[in-house]
Design a protein around this motif. Structure first.
Motif, PDB file in Angstrom:
ATOM      1  N   HIS A 458     134.812 -48.825  37.396  1.00  0.00           N
ATOM      2  CA  HIS A 458     135.969 -47.927  37.401  1.00  0.00           C
ATOM      3  C   HIS A 458     136.698 -48.066  38.734  1.00  0.00           C
ATOM      4  CE1 HIS A 458     138.264 -44.132  37.251  1.00  0.00           C
ATOM      5  NE2 HIS A 458     138.066 -44.161  35.941  1.00  0.00           N
ATOM      6  N   TRP A 459     137.995 -47.751  38.737  1.00  0.00           N
ATOM      7  CA  TRP A 459     138.793 -47.911  39.955  1.00  0.00           C
ATOM      8  C   TRP A 459     138.556 -46.809  40.990  1.00  0.00           C
ATOM      9  CZ3 TRP A 459     141.694 -43.605  40.744  1.00  0.00           C
ATOM     10  CH2 TRP A 459     141.991 -42.815  39.624  1.00  0.00           C
ATOM     11  N   GLY A 460     138.075 -45.656  40.564  1.00  0.00           N
ATOM     12  CA  GLY A 460     138.076 -44.507  41.456  1.00  0.00           C
ATOM     13  C   GLY A 460     136.842 -44.395  42.334  1.00  0.00           C
ATOM     14  N   THR A 461     137.014 -43.703  43.472  1.00  0.00           N
ATOM     15  CA  THR A 461     135.905 -43.387  44.370  1.00  0.00           C
ATOM     16  C   THR A 461     135.220 -42.116  43.904  1.00  0.00           C
ATOM     17  OG1 THR A 461     136.936 -44.438  46.293  1.00  0.00           O
ATOM     18  CG2 THR A 461     135.289 -42.738  46.735  1.00  0.00           C
ATOM     19  N   SER A 462     133.906 -42.186  43.759  1.00  0.00           N
ATOM     20  CA  SER A 462     133.120 -41.018  43.368  1.00  0.00           C
ATOM     21  C   SER A 462     132.566 -40.348  44.617  1.00  0.00           C
ATOM     22  CB  SER A 462     131.959 -41.435  42.454  1.00  0.00           C
ATOM     23  OG  SER A 462     132.425 -41.888  41.204  1.00  0.00           O
ATOM     24  N   HIS A 463     132.829 -39.062  44.736  1.00  0.00           N
ATOM     25  CA  HIS A 463     132.316 -38.284  45.860  1.00  0.00           C
ATOM     26  C   HIS A 463     131.099 -37.492  45.398  1.00  0.00           C
ATOM     27  CE1 HIS A 463     135.817 -39.092  48.469  1.00  0.00           C
ATOM     28  NE2 HIS A 463     136.473 -39.134  47.321  1.00  0.00           N
ATOM     29  N   PHE A 464     130.070 -37.506  46.243  1.00  0.00           N
ATOM     30  CA  PHE A 464     128.811 -36.846  45.919  1.00  0.00           C
ATOM     31  C   PHE A 464     128.416 -35.901  47.051  1.00  0.00           C
ATOM     32  CE2 PHE A 464     128.587 -40.712  43.435  1.00  0.00           C
ATOM     33  CZ  PHE A 464     127.978 -40.326  42.246  1.00  0.00           C
ATOM     34  N   THR A 465     127.702 -34.850  46.683  1.00  0.00           N
ATOM     35  CA  THR A 465     126.916 -34.085  47.641  1.00  0.00           C
ATOM     36  C   THR A 465     125.474 -34.544  47.502  1.00  0.00           C
ATOM     37  OG1 THR A 465     128.360 -32.151  47.601  1.00  0.00           O
ATOM     38  CG2 THR A 465     126.078 -31.810  48.317  1.00  0.00           C
ATOM     39  N   VAL A 466     124.886 -34.972  48.612  1.00  0.00           N
ATOM     40  CA  VAL A 466     123.485 -35.382  48.641  1.00  0.00           C
ATOM     41  C   VAL A 466     122.746 -34.339  49.469  1.00  0.00           C
ATOM     42  CG1 VAL A 466     121.863 -37.231  49.150  1.00  0.00           C
ATOM     43  CG2 VAL A 466     124.231 -37.788  48.563  1.00  0.00           C
ATOM     44  N   GLU A 467     121.981 -33.515  48.791  1.00  0.00           N
ATOM     45  CA  GLU A 467     121.279 -32.427  49.469  1.00  0.00           C
ATOM     46  C   GLU A 467     119.819 -32.823  49.654  1.00  0.00           C
ATOM     47  OE1 GLU A 467     119.893 -28.270  47.884  1.00  0.00           O
ATOM     48  OE2 GLU A 467     122.052 -28.180  48.340  1.00  0.00           O
ATOM     49  N   ILE A 468     119.401 -32.910  50.909  1.00  0.00           N
ATOM     50  CA  ILE A 468     118.026 -33.280  51.229  1.00  0.00           C
ATOM     51  C   ILE A 468     117.363 -32.102  51.937  1.00  0.00           C
ATOM     52  CG2 ILE A 468     116.539 -34.898  52.464  1.00  0.00           C
ATOM     53  CD1 ILE A 468     118.782 -36.951  52.250  1.00  0.00           C
ATOM     54  N   ASP A 469     116.322 -31.578  51.331  1.00  0.00           N
ATOM     55  CA  ASP A 469     115.609 -30.422  51.887  1.00  0.00           C
ATOM     56  C   ASP A 469     116.567 -29.265  52.176  1.00  0.00           C
ATOM     57  OD1 ASP A 469     113.318 -31.984  51.770  1.00  0.00           O
ATOM     58  OD2 ASP A 469     113.538 -32.693  53.825  1.00  0.00           O
ATOM     59  N   GLY A 470     117.537 -29.090  51.284  1.00  0.00           N
ATOM     60  CA  GLY A 470     118.477 -27.980  51.413  1.00  0.00           C
ATOM     61  C   GLY A 470     119.656 -28.258  52.319  1.00  0.00           C
ATOM     62  N   ARG A 471     119.686 -29.402  52.982  1.00  0.00           N
ATOM     63  CA  ARG A 471     120.795 -29.729  53.889  1.00  0.00           C
ATOM     64  C   ARG A 471     121.799 -30.602  53.150  1.00  0.00           C
ATOM     65  NH1 ARG A 471     121.647 -33.757  58.287  1.00  0.00           N
ATOM     66  NH2 ARG A 471     119.740 -34.758  57.563  1.00  0.00           N
ATOM     67  N   PRO A 472     123.032 -30.109  52.944  1.00  0.00           N
ATOM     68  CA  PRO A 472     124.016 -30.890  52.183  1.00  0.00           C
ATOM     69  C   PRO A 472     124.655 -31.980  53.034  1.00  0.00           C
ATOM     70  CG  PRO A 472     124.958 -28.778  52.811  1.00  0.00           C
ATOM     71  CD  PRO A 472     123.526 -28.758  53.277  1.00  0.00           C
ATOM     72  N   LEU A 473     124.744 -33.168  52.477  1.00  0.00           N
ATOM     73  CA  LEU A 473     125.408 -34.300  53.097  1.00  0.00           C
ATOM     74  C   LEU A 473     126.473 -34.811  52.132  1.00  0.00           C
ATOM     75  CD1 LEU A 473     122.167 -36.127  54.290  1.00  0.00           C
ATOM     76  CD2 LEU A 473     123.598 -34.584  55.646  1.00  0.00           C
ATOM     77  N   TRP A 474     127.422 -35.573  52.659  1.00  0.00           N
ATOM     78  CA  TRP A 474     128.523 -36.053  51.835  1.00  0.00           C
ATOM     79  C   TRP A 474     128.473 -37.570  51.754  1.00  0.00           C
ATOM     80  CZ3 TRP A 474     132.636 -38.889  54.201  1.00  0.00           C
ATOM     81  CH2 TRP A 474     133.626 -39.297  53.309  1.00  0.00           C
ATOM     82  N   LEU A 475     128.778 -38.101  50.560  1.00  0.00           N
ATOM     83  CA  LEU A 475     128.769 -39.536  50.351  1.00  0.00           C
ATOM     84  C   LEU A 475     129.921 -39.906  49.422  1.00  0.00           C
ATOM     85  CD1 LEU A 475     127.445 -42.370  50.532  1.00  0.00           C
ATOM     86  CD2 LEU A 475     125.995 -41.688  48.602  1.00  0.00           C
ATOM     87  N   ALA A 476     130.686 -40.930  49.807  1.00  0.00           N
ATOM     88  CA  ALA A 476     131.765 -41.470  48.975  1.00  0.00           C
ATOM     89  C   ALA A 476     131.370 -42.865  48.515  1.00  0.00           C
ATOM     90  CB  ALA A 476     133.073 -41.519  49.753  1.00  0.00           C
ATOM     91  N   VAL A 477     131.357 -43.077  47.212  1.00  0.00           N
ATOM     92  CA  VAL A 477     130.969 -44.360  46.632  1.00  0.00           C
ATOM     93  C   VAL A 477     132.198 -44.991  45.996  1.00  0.00           C
ATOM     94  CG1 VAL A 477     129.490 -45.523  44.961  1.00  0.00           C
ATOM     95  CG2 VAL A 477     128.633 -43.520  46.212  1.00  0.00           C
ATOM     96  N   PRO A 478     132.702 -46.098  46.557  1.00  0.00           N
ATOM     97  CA  PRO A 478     133.917 -46.700  46.014  1.00  0.00           C
ATOM     98  C   PRO A 478     133.679 -47.333  44.650  1.00  0.00           C
ATOM     99  CG  PRO A 478     132.994 -48.085  47.736  1.00  0.00           C
ATOM    100  CD  PRO A 478     132.192 -46.825  47.725  1.00  0.00           C
ATOM    101  N   GLY A 479     134.744 -47.431  43.879  1.00  0.00           N
ATOM    102  CA  GLY A 479     134.653 -48.054  42.574  1.00  0.00           C
ATOM    103  C   GLY A 479     134.798 -49.566  42.647  1.00  0.00           C
ATOM    104  N   GLN A 480     134.759 -50.185  41.494  1.00  0.00           N
ATOM    105  CA  GLN A 480     134.968 -51.624  41.359  1.00  0.00           C
ATOM    106  C   GLN A 480     133.967 -52.445  42.156  1.00  0.00           C
ATOM    107  OE1 GLN A 480     136.880 -52.903  39.198  1.00  0.00           O
ATOM    108  NE2 GLN A 480     138.131 -51.167  38.604  1.00  0.00           N
ATOM    109  N   GLY A 481     132.684 -52.128  42.027  1.00  0.00           N
ATOM    110  CA  GLY A 481     131.699 -52.948  42.701  1.00  0.00           C
ATOM    111  C   GLY A 481     130.371 -52.253  42.847  1.00  0.00           C
ATOM    112  N   ALA A 482     129.420 -52.993  43.408  1.00  0.00           N
ATOM    113  CA  ALA A 482     128.087 -52.460  43.675  1.00  0.00           C
ATOM    114  C   ALA A 482     127.974 -52.123  45.158  1.00  0.00           C
ATOM    115  CB  ALA A 482     127.020 -53.473  43.279  1.00  0.00           C
TER     116      ALA A 482
END
Length: 738
Positions: A458-482
């Motif tokens: 897909h063309w779009g960037t997927s934004h995620f919240t990655v919560e580790i041990d209750g601490r929220p972190l942010w991650l952006a995963v671009p589209g069109q690739g691995a």
């Protein structure tokens, strides 16, 4: 006699002992090309603009009259009659407040020279902030469209103490190769030589008197003259050089100020427009004030740091504030030491936040001043760290592959618990397709490392919240690739919990999680238990959380600010401790759509595409199914000057029957609102009420309707979503789940 000679003579006449010039402290070893160019213009009689930014000493406080006899005015006169002075001193303010007024009060004047002075006021600033805010002043000056010459003026109180803030400021001046004057060192050298006395410069510990202002101007002139080129010397034109890496981060380069007309009325009660303004802050308008003991307010704010600029004096009382669900912080307004005059303070409420939208809550503090009727006053909200996309901090780094020896866990491992509609990712070995916002992975694992591998067509960037041990972190995963993303910092040894939650709606971005990678020797543990309640929401952009974190107008260029996990449905599930399933598409409706597909075409698929696989009925099935559609059925035709489809009501009922057929045991709640359509189109609430009446008449007593009071004319932001979630939570608890 020139102006400089006149100033030196005036200073010498104030003391019985001659005062030879002391060397300028902390001057840059090599000539500053911008100062050299400034001197050439001065010597040629050309007009020059000098700006000074600082606190009350910069305003000229304790000199009489201050604006004419303060050090800034004396410096300007000494430089020549063609000098225009822009004095941006504001009493009681520090460098954190200065970054918010720098553009309008300094840079808009296109100065040729800027002298920065905050050594006396910054010690009152949060130590975790003062380095970043002062550095931001320097960086913003140096990155201006027409960078001025910049001189750092390091002032202290009488006796050259305290120096904690000044030392940081002088170190920053050296870091950016800027001329600086350590006035405390300059003055102490004169005192040690027997040529001057600290007591002659001060009538009280903080503010220099008339003599003190003359000494500051004299020392600054010596500092500037150290960079004066010989007449007719060839001077290289000032050139932009590479900006050094920041020492304290870049949060205060990217600020947002809420004050006056830009600061909307709060949600809450007890606060009214009013209160004093800063008498030296041009154009400033009243903020918000309260006297009631139960006063409370809520505002939408943006950034990684949130601070309140508030009044303090012997006559005010205290407030307290927090951001989101953080700790309450006292806004100290009752300050007995400030007798007879107002003070202002920059109080940090929260910092280190994700640089997105947040809720600021302010309330009257219940303390010894309760019932006094005294006011509390807010002047502005000042936020920092509203970074552009390229600078948003993330705890992950992109790598070509997992580290050698990492334990690979496929996304279809039985020890991973998925919440939401998750199907197999076509073309992958064990990958899981993540399309719908709110889709959640929950896991427990051991080890000191974590990595995540994704793939997307897909063309779009997927934004995620990655919560580790209750601490929220942010991650952006671009589209069109691995891509593979590895947590930068190691985790503590032992057991950890993980939540990976997709924020971006499926029509804008979809991706596949391929695997998790753990540290060598790490392992998955039994997954966290399922939550006891399960809610499934079907809706449009309101339910998807579109634009809910946008700073200004609705936009779709940067989907970082569109967060389905902070939409009303996800918030309601969070409040009820429930699992959340969100099937929502911006622009979609029952009879009309802004795009190509209607909700009946995609509601039962793994992704909002006509070619996506049909999803099996969820196991376990949702306990409550909630539907919120109709905004686009009205809004799209209305945008073309057309009426809503005449058959909306029967087609709406037909879709509700499809929901009932798929979820025969669920409670059905037909929602309406969040935006303006129900107010503008009476046929919408009529259709919802008719659907409920029809189903109940047929014996289906497990169906309800609810219309939100909270709404917005544009897409609702997180503050409106929070109020919608409060309403819906109460309704479910009292009417549906009882």
């Amino acid at each position: 006699m020139n102006a400089l000679q006149g100033l030196a003579l005036a200073c010498s006449l104030l003391l019985p002992v001659a005062a030879p010039a002391a060397p300028a402290a902390n001057a840059t070893p090599s000539p500053d090309t911008r100062l050299q160019a400034l001197w050439q213009r001065l010597d040629a009689g050309q007009p020059v603009t000098v700006a000074t930014v600082g606190g009350s000493i910069t305003t000229g406080y304790a000199a009489q009259p201050p604006r004419e006899q303060g050090w800034a005015a004396q410096l300007a006169r000494a430089l020549g009659p063609q000098v225009r002075l822009v004095n941006a001193g504001v009493s009681g303010t520090d460098s954190a407040a200065a970054v918010h007024r720098l553009q309008t009060q300094v840079l808009d004047a296109a100065p040729d020279l800027v002298v920065v002075e905050f050594g006396v006021n910054d010690p009152w600033l949060d130590p975790a902030v003062r380095g970043s805010s002062f550095e931001a002043l320097l960086r913003r000056l140096l990155q201006a469209s027409k960078p001025p010459a910049v001189v750092v003026l390091g002032l202290t109180q009488q006796g050259n103490q305290p120096r904690d803030a000044v030392d940081v400021q002088l170190q920053l001046a050296a870091h950016y190769a800027l001329p600086a004057l350590d006035f405390g060192r300059w003055m102490q050298a004169r005192v040690d030589a027997g040529h001057d006395r600290w007591a002659a410069l001060y009538d009280e510990p903080v503010h220099p008197n008339a003599v003190g202002h003359q000494r500051i101007a004299q020392a600054l002139l010596e500092t500037l003259q150290a960079h004066r080129p010989p007449r007719d010397a060839a001077v290289a034109p000032p050139a932009r050089t590479a900006m050094p890496e920041p020492r304290f981060g870049r949060a205060h380069e990217f600020t947002r100020l809420l004050t006056g007309d830009t600061w909307p009325a709060p949600f809450g009660h007890g606060f009214a427009r009013g209160g004093p303004v800063h008498p030296e802050w041009p154009g400033q308008q009243p903020g918000w004030a309260a006297t009631a003991d139960d006063a409370e307010a809520q505002w939408l704010v943006h950034g990684a740091e949130v601070a309140v600029f508030h009044a303090e004096s012997e006559h005010f009382r205290n407030l307290e504030a927090r951001v989101d669900d953080g700790p309450w912080v006292t806004l100290q307004g009752q300050v007995p030491e400030r007798r007879g005059y107002l003070g202002w303070h920059y109080t940090v409420v929260a910092r280190g936040l994700e640089p997105t939208a947040h809720l600021l809550q302010v309330r009257m503090k219940r303390d010894t001043w309760a019932g006094s009727g005294r006011p509390a006053s807010l002047l502005a909200v000042m936020t920092a760290g509203l970074y552009p996309p390229a600078l948003r901090p993330t705890a992950f780094e992109r790598r070509n592959a997992p580290p050698p020896g990492a334990v690979q866990v496929p996304a279809n491992d039985a020890h991973l618990r998925w919440v939401g509609r998750v199907g197999p990712a076509p073309g992958t070995a064990g990958g899981r397709l993540l399309a719908w916002s709110g889709t959640e992975l929950r896991a427990r694992f051991t080890g000191t490392a974590l990595g995540l591998s994704f793939a997307s067509t897909h063309w779009g960037t997927s934004h995620f919240t990655v919560e580790i041990d209750g601490r929220p972190l942010w991650l952006a995963v671009p589209g069109q690739g691995a891509s593979h993303w590895q947590l930068r910092e190691p985790l503590a040894a032992g057991e950890h919990t993980l939540r990976l939650v997709k924020r971006t709606e499926g029509s804008m971005a979809e991706t596949a999680l391929l695997s998790l990678s753990l540290a060598p020797g790490g392992a998955l543990l039994a997954p966290p238990p399922a939550r006891p309640l399960r809610l499934a929401f079907f809706g449009d952009s309101i339910t998807a959380g579109a634009c809910n974190g946008d700073v200004g107008d609705d936009q779709y260029d940067d989907l970082y600010f569109h967060d389905g996990t902070r939409a009303y449905g996800a918030l309601t599930a969070q409040r009820l401790g429930a699992d959340y399933v969100g099937i929502a598409v911006s622009g979609i409706g029952i009879t009309a759509t802004w795009h190509d597909l209607l909700m009946p075409q995609v509601w039962n698929r793994d992704a909002p595409r006509a070619d996506a696989a049909l999803a099996p009925v969820e196991t376990p099935a949702p306990d409550v199914v909630l539907l919120n559609l109709g905004q686009n059925d009205h809004g799209f035709p209305a945008s073309k000057g057309q009426a809503m489809a005449a058959d909306f009501a029967p087609r709406y009922l037909a879709f509700v029957r499809q929901l009932r057929q798929r979820y025969p045991q669920a409670r059905l709640v037909l929602l309406l609102g969040g935006m303006s359509a129900p107010r503008e189109q009476p046929a919408l609430p009529q259709a919802v009420q008719q659907a409920v009446a029809t189903l109940r008449a047929e014996g289906d007593l497990r169906v309800w309707s609810y219309r939100f009071d909270a709404f917005a004319w544009a897409h609702p932001r997180i503050d409106v979503h929070a109020r919608m979630a409060d309403e819906l939570t109460r309704f479910l608890q009292t009417e549906v789940l009882k």
